[in-house]
Design a protein around this motif. Structure first.
Motif, PDB file in Angstrom:
ATOM      1  N   ALA A  73       0.912  -1.106  -0.130  1.00 56.68           N
ATOM      2  CA  ALA A  73       0.015  -0.038  -0.019  1.00 56.68           C
ATOM      3  C   ALA A  73       1.125   1.025  -0.019  1.00 56.68           C
ATOM      4  N   VAL A  74       0.465   2.313  -0.370  1.00 55.73           N
ATOM      5  CA  VAL A  74       1.058   3.581  -0.510  1.00 55.73           C
ATOM      6  C   VAL A  74       0.333   4.527   0.335  1.00 55.73           C
ATOM      7  N   GLY A  75       1.100   5.599   0.428  1.00 55.79           N
ATOM      8  CA  GLY A  75       0.490   6.931   1.122  1.00 55.79           C
ATOM      9  C   GLY A  75       0.878   7.201   2.412  1.00 55.79           C
ATOM     10  N   GLY A  76       0.642   8.384   3.039  1.00 55.31           N
ATOM     11  CA  GLY A  76       0.866   8.820   4.307  1.00 55.31           C
ATOM     12  C   GLY A  76       1.010  10.343   4.498  1.00 55.31           C
ATOM     13  N   GLU A  89       0.262   7.828  -4.447  1.00 56.20           N
ATOM     14  CA  GLU A  89      -0.847   7.192  -5.166  1.00 56.20           C
ATOM     15  C   GLU A  89      -0.430   7.359  -6.684  1.00 56.20           C
ATOM     16  N   LEU A  92       0.685   3.849  -8.361  1.00 61.26           N
ATOM     17  CA  LEU A  92      -0.315   2.979  -8.583  1.00 61.26           C
ATOM     18  C   LEU A  92      -1.195   3.247  -9.906  1.00 61.26           C
ATOM     19  N   GLU A 277      -3.041  -6.713  -4.897  1.00 62.19           N
ATOM     20  CA  GLU A 277      -2.896  -5.893  -3.684  1.00 62.19           C
ATOM     21  C   GLU A 277      -4.070  -6.188  -2.659  1.00 62.19           C
ATOM     22  N   HIS A 280      -7.035  -2.464   1.314  1.00 57.92           N
ATOM     23  CA  HIS A 280      -6.860  -1.301   2.150  1.00 57.92           C
ATOM     24  C   HIS A 280      -5.610  -0.471   1.926  1.00 57.92           C
ATOM     25  N   GLY A 281      -5.391   0.819   2.446  1.00 57.23           N
ATOM     26  CA  GLY A 281      -4.290   1.474   2.215  1.00 57.23           C
ATOM     27  C   GLY A 281      -3.245   1.451   3.140  1.00 57.23           C
ATOM     28  N   SER A 282      -2.318   2.394   3.536  1.00 56.79           N
ATOM     29  CA  SER A 282      -1.189   2.258   4.200  1.00 56.79           C
ATOM     30  C   SER A 282      -1.608   2.445   5.746  1.00 56.79           C
ATOM     31  N   ALA A 283      -2.726   2.827   6.055  1.00 57.48           N
ATOM     32  CA  ALA A 283      -3.270   2.967   7.594  1.00 57.48           C
ATOM     33  C   ALA A 283      -2.239   3.657   8.204  1.00 57.48           C
ATOM     34  N   PRO A 284      -1.650   4.721   8.268  1.00 54.31           N
ATOM     35  CA  PRO A 284      -0.924   5.481   9.171  1.00 54.31           C
ATOM     36  C   PRO A 284      -1.324   5.602  10.555  1.00 54.31           C
ATOM     37  N   ASP A 285      -2.425   5.275  10.701  1.00 55.40           N
ATOM     38  CA  ASP A 285      -3.154   5.041  12.358  1.00 55.40           C
ATOM     39  C   ASP A 285      -2.400   4.087  12.948  1.00 55.40           C
ATOM     40  N   ILE A 286      -2.292   3.015  12.311  1.00 56.06           N
ATOM     41  CA  ILE A 286      -1.798   2.003  13.118  1.00 56.06           C
ATOM     42  C   ILE A 286      -0.226   1.314  12.510  1.00 56.06           C
ATOM     43  N   ASN A 293      -3.774  -6.362  10.122  1.00 60.37           N
ATOM     44  CA  ASN A 293      -4.019  -7.787   9.788  1.00 60.37           C
ATOM     45  C   ASN A 293      -3.440  -8.243   8.168  1.00 60.37           C
TER      46      ASN A 293
END
Ligand code: NAD
Length: 360
Positions: A73-76, A89, A92, A277, A280-286, A293
């Motif tokens: 995943a990418v981004g942040g 992004e 992609l 892929e 989901h995305g890059s989930a910066p929050d976790i 997961n």
């Protein structure tokens, strides 16, 4: 013939979930003696930080020569203020475009043990197993002419929804063939009651159905499908739709199954080259907490074995191992309300042990 794989972990949890997928991949390579040539490169923000671009020419070149690209995943937030061309992004979009990945396959399934995580009642959602095939490189997102006209009164904006017969045939072929490998039911979704392009879409899909007599074909209007996905999702096996409607419908379907951390996806071209892929995305929050997961990424590897690497047997084994993993009660944080859960790095060793013991 040696198959080529390119691994692009990307940013945030992309790195973490890819590590888990890599462990499963390497186990299967050793077990089966599979001849695979594996490359790995940075992509997205991590590529930008090193090379000033989210996708280098070198990486794009390797991608073009790869049978399967496994993309994390990418981004942040640290890259959110970059100009459009440098945003993570863009990698992609450039990969999809350069490789002509016109068919987006998004399975939505539910493990019954996780039904409580779905927003729908158990009796509606149980046994959910749908595949959405979305056209990805045409339709209104790319149609010309398009624009915003500011020097007329009133000002206006416009887009063009256009599909030619070749574009419809190639996406319908992917969908009919997927249906043949599943429960042989295909629902084609459009708005033939109001759009000429949809009427045309319907006529081409109907024409093609004579090549697939075993597949039961139905047609549905997109607004009805949005409703039916929530009321009675189990009526579907494979759904095929255009870029715009498929975008909406696949997000509705993804929500049904509880956690976005479980759902893989594939984007294919007509040479069976594919990018795989998690949804989901890059989930910066976790990111960095080790609680992501990785199942969606591991299931994406299964899709790569099925659609690009000619090893449907390994795809089925990985999918069954994931099923057993869930039915044996293993839970990552996103799919449990309990304080006890396993961490990202613990998932792959369990999946590998299930594969090893033939418990899958
Ligand atoms: P997201 O999918 O990254 O996260 C949404 C929510 O789901 C978050 O709360 C997150 O913690 C959770 N989540 C996502 N994946 C999970 C997993 N595997 N395990 C557990 N929880 C998980 O979407 P977002 O927050 O809208 O976007 C974050 C960044 O990712 C943005 O920069 C966005 O542009 C990017 N993004 C990238 C892709 C891609 O690379 N294909 C797709 C979507 C978003």
């Amino acid at each position: 013939m040696t198959k080529n794989i390119l691994i692009l972990p990307g940013d945030g949890i992309g790195q973490e979930v890819t590590s888990a997928m890599r462990e499963v991949l390497h186990y299967l390579i050793d077990e089966q003696g599979i001849d695979l040539n594996i490359s790995e490169r940075d992509v997205g923000g991590s590529s930008y930080d090193q090379f000033g671009t989210p996708l280098t020419e070198e990486t794009l070149g390797i991608a073009k020569n790869s049978d399967a690209i496994l993309f994390g995943a990418v981004g942040g937030p640290q890259w959110d203020d970059l100009d459009w061309d440098h945003r993570p992004e863009q990698a992609l979009l450039a990969l999809r475009k350069s490789l002509g990945l016109f068919a987006n396959l998004r399975p939505a399934f539910l493990f019954n043990e996780l039904a409580s995580a779905s927003p729908l009642k158990n009796n509606i959602i149980e046994n959910l197993d749908i595949l959405i095939v979305r056209e990805l490189t045409g339709g209104i997102y790319f149609g010309e002419p398009r624009g915003i006209v500011e020097n007329e009164s009133p000002k206006y904006g416009f887009n063009t929804m256009i599909y030619n017969e070749d574009e419809i045939r190639r996406i319908a072929k992917v969908a009919f063939e997927a249906a043949m490998n599943r429960n042989k039911k295909l629902c084609s979704v459009e708005k033939a009651n109001v759009l000429e392009v949809s009427k045309f879409w319907r006529s081409i899909v109907t024409e093609m159905s004579s090549e697939y007599p075993e597949v039961e074909l139905s047609h549905q209007l997109a607004d009805n499908t949005a409703m039916q996905l929530v009321l009675n999702p189990n009526q579907y096996d494979v759904i095929v739709s255009s870029n715009l409607f498929g975008d909406m419908l696949s997000d509705i379907a993804a929500t049904l199954s509880g956690s976005i951390g479980m759902l893989p996806s594939a984007s294919l071209n007509s040479s069976s080259q594919g990018m795989y892929e998690p949804c989901h995305g890059s989930a910066p929050d976790i990111a960095g907490q080790g609680i992501a997961n990785p199942i969606a990424m591991i299931a994406s590897l299964a899709m790569a074995f099925e659609y690009s690497l000619d090893r449907i047997d390994l795809a089925r084994r990985i999918e069954s191992a994931i099923k057993t993993f869930i039915s044996n009660g293993f839970r990552t944080k996103d799919i449990t309300t309990s304080e006890e859960f396993i961490k990202t790095h613990e998932v792959a060793p369990i999946i590998v042990s299930l594969l090893k013991d033939g418990h899958e």
